[in-house]
Design a protein around this motif. Structure first.
Motif, PDB file in Angstrom:
ATOM      1  N   ASP A 157       0.839  -1.191   0.000  1.00  0.00           N
ATOM      2  CA  ASP A 157       0.000   0.000   0.000  1.00  0.00           C
ATOM      3  C   ASP A 157       0.879   1.248   0.000  1.00  0.00           C
ATOM      4  OD1 ASP A 157      -1.658   2.206   1.646  1.00  0.00           O
ATOM      5  OD2 ASP A 157      -3.044   0.839   0.626  1.00  0.00           O
ATOM      6  N   ILE A 158       0.517   2.234  -0.832  1.00  0.00           N
ATOM      7  CA  ILE A 158       1.355   3.431  -0.953  1.00  0.00           C
ATOM      8  C   ILE A 158       1.388   4.223   0.345  1.00  0.00           C
ATOM      9  CG2 ILE A 158       1.028   3.626  -3.434  1.00  0.00           C
ATOM     10  CD1 ILE A 158      -1.022   5.812  -2.924  1.00  0.00           C
ATOM     11  N   ALA A 210      -1.584  20.619   2.124  1.00  0.00           N
ATOM     12  CA  ALA A 210      -2.553  19.695   1.533  1.00  0.00           C
ATOM     13  C   ALA A 210      -2.190  19.363   0.089  1.00  0.00           C
ATOM     14  CB  ALA A 210      -3.954  20.297   1.609  1.00  0.00           C
ATOM     15  N   LEU A 211      -1.826  20.385  -0.679  1.00  0.00           N
ATOM     16  CA  LEU A 211      -1.461  20.153  -2.076  1.00  0.00           C
ATOM     17  C   LEU A 211      -0.161  19.367  -2.184  1.00  0.00           C
ATOM     18  CD1 LEU A 211      -2.376  23.625  -3.641  1.00  0.00           C
ATOM     19  CD2 LEU A 211      -3.638  21.476  -3.829  1.00  0.00           C
ATOM     20  N   ILE A 268       1.621  11.884  -2.901  1.00  0.00           N
ATOM     21  CA  ILE A 268       0.886  10.621  -3.004  1.00  0.00           C
ATOM     22  C   ILE A 268       0.671  10.250  -4.469  1.00  0.00           C
ATOM     23  CG2 ILE A 268      -1.348   9.526  -2.567  1.00  0.00           C
ATOM     24  CD1 ILE A 268      -1.455  11.025   0.070  1.00  0.00           C
ATOM     25  N   SER A 269       0.376  11.251  -5.294  1.00  0.00           N
ATOM     26  CA  SER A 269       0.181  10.989  -6.721  1.00  0.00           C
ATOM     27  C   SER A 269       1.467  10.482  -7.369  1.00  0.00           C
ATOM     28  CB  SER A 269      -0.292  12.266  -7.426  1.00  0.00           C
ATOM     29  OG  SER A 269      -1.509  12.725  -6.883  1.00  0.00           O
ATOM     30  N   VAL A 284       4.847   5.858  -9.224  1.00  0.00           N
ATOM     31  CA  VAL A 284       5.982   4.939  -9.061  1.00  0.00           C
ATOM     32  C   VAL A 284       5.483   3.510  -8.925  1.00  0.00           C
ATOM     33  CG1 VAL A 284       7.896   4.276  -7.551  1.00  0.00           C
ATOM     34  CG2 VAL A 284       7.480   6.687  -8.041  1.00  0.00           C
ATOM     35  N   LYS A 285       4.401   3.353  -8.181  1.00  0.00           N
ATOM     36  CA  LYS A 285       3.831   2.022  -7.963  1.00  0.00           C
ATOM     37  C   LYS A 285       3.323   1.422  -9.268  1.00  0.00           C
ATOM     38  CE  LYS A 285       0.154  -0.293  -5.328  1.00  0.00           C
ATOM     39  NZ  LYS A 285      -0.933  -0.091  -4.332  1.00  0.00           N
ATOM     40  N   MET A 286       2.703   2.249 -10.110  1.00  0.00           N
ATOM     41  CA  MET A 286       2.107   1.744 -11.346  1.00  0.00           C
ATOM     42  C   MET A 286       3.116   1.638 -12.482  1.00  0.00           C
ATOM     43  SD  MET A 286      -1.660   3.534 -11.478  1.00  0.00           S
ATOM     44  CE  MET A 286      -0.965   5.181 -11.618  1.00  0.00           C
TER      45      MET A 286
END
Length: 255
Positions: A108-109, A175-176, A182-183, A188-190
């Motif tokens: 999980d990221i 927040a940004l 996270i994006s 990186v995960k994908m």
């Protein structure tokens, strides 16, 4: 480290020197992950780097640039990019290795990001005495300095200067920034860390363009030079070149 280097280097040089991050990523991904890159991917990375340098250097005529600096601080900037690149490659390795250990399910990221952010906060805390001395703040005065910073962040107390927009603007930035990180980590995960880096690099000319507009707290807009437009176009061309689809061996045999 980046905040210290920002005080030692002229603003336009920082995004330029930061492009060494991409070079380190390519080298480390070959060494750690055993990845091989095609000629169009290497050329695409070079075009992305050249595009960012053109876009950023277009606004560097009004102040000091790299030619007027001692070699030490640019070298530190380039060397420090290696650690950041290594962190991104290690995260990619964690996702790949985790998929093998979890039978196809990737970690999980939020777990990966939490561990990375936690250790980052830990080492920043441990290095506070060293970092405060580099910024010219005696360690004994650090608590008072942090209190003033907290008061400015929350916009409470009297005699506050340069705290306009707090706490809304700092919270909006946080927040940004969290959403952006996270994006990138999800990318990186994908895909790969290099693809995520190339995509993030696109934010450099976009940021310069947005900041050139007459925005609140930035009332004076500026005109972008032809060099900036050429640099942005070169960057996009590099991204397209890197992501050119490769024909598989089976397709070539069918042809």
């Amino acid at each position: 480290m980046l905040s210290i280097l920002a005080a030692m280097l002229p603003g336009p040089s920082i995004p330029v020197l930061s492009q060494s991050f991409l070079v380190w990523q390519l080298i480390l991904s070959v060494l750690i992950l055993g990845r091989k890159y095609r000629a169009n991917q290497i050329l695409g990375c070079m075009l992305v780097t050249a595009g960012v340098i053109l876009a950023v250097a277009s606004g560097a005529n009004g102040g000091p640039f790299l030619s007027e600096l001692n070699f030490f601080w640019p070298a530190v900037m380039i060397a420090s990019a290696a650690f950041q690149a290594a962190a991104s490659i290690i995260k990619e390795f964690v996702f790949i290795d985790g998929a093998k250990r979890l039978e196809g399910k990737r970690p999980d990221i939020f777990i990966v990001n939490s561990f990375g952010s936690g250790f980052q906060a830990l080492f920043v805390f441990l290095l506070l005495p060293f970092l405060s001395n580099l910024k010219g703040i005696p360690f004994a005065e650090l608590p008072a300095y942090l209190n003033r910073g907290a008061a400015c962040f929350l916009n409470i107390g009297g005699n506050l200067k340069d705290c306009h927009g707090a706490p809304l603007l700092p919270l909006l930035y946080m927040a940004l920034n969290i959403a952006f990180n996270i994006s990138v980590l999800n990318l990186v995960k994908m895909s790969t860390a290099v693809v995520a880096s190339l995509t993030s690099t696109l934010a450099v000319p976009l940021t310069i363009y947005v900041l050139s507009l007459p925005l609140p707290y930035l009332p004076e807009g500026t005109n972008l030079s032809t060099s900036f437009i050429i640099g942005a176009a070169t960057l996009v061309l590099g991204l397209l070149l890197y992501n050119l689809p490769q024909r598989s061996a089976d397709q070539m045999k069918k042809d």
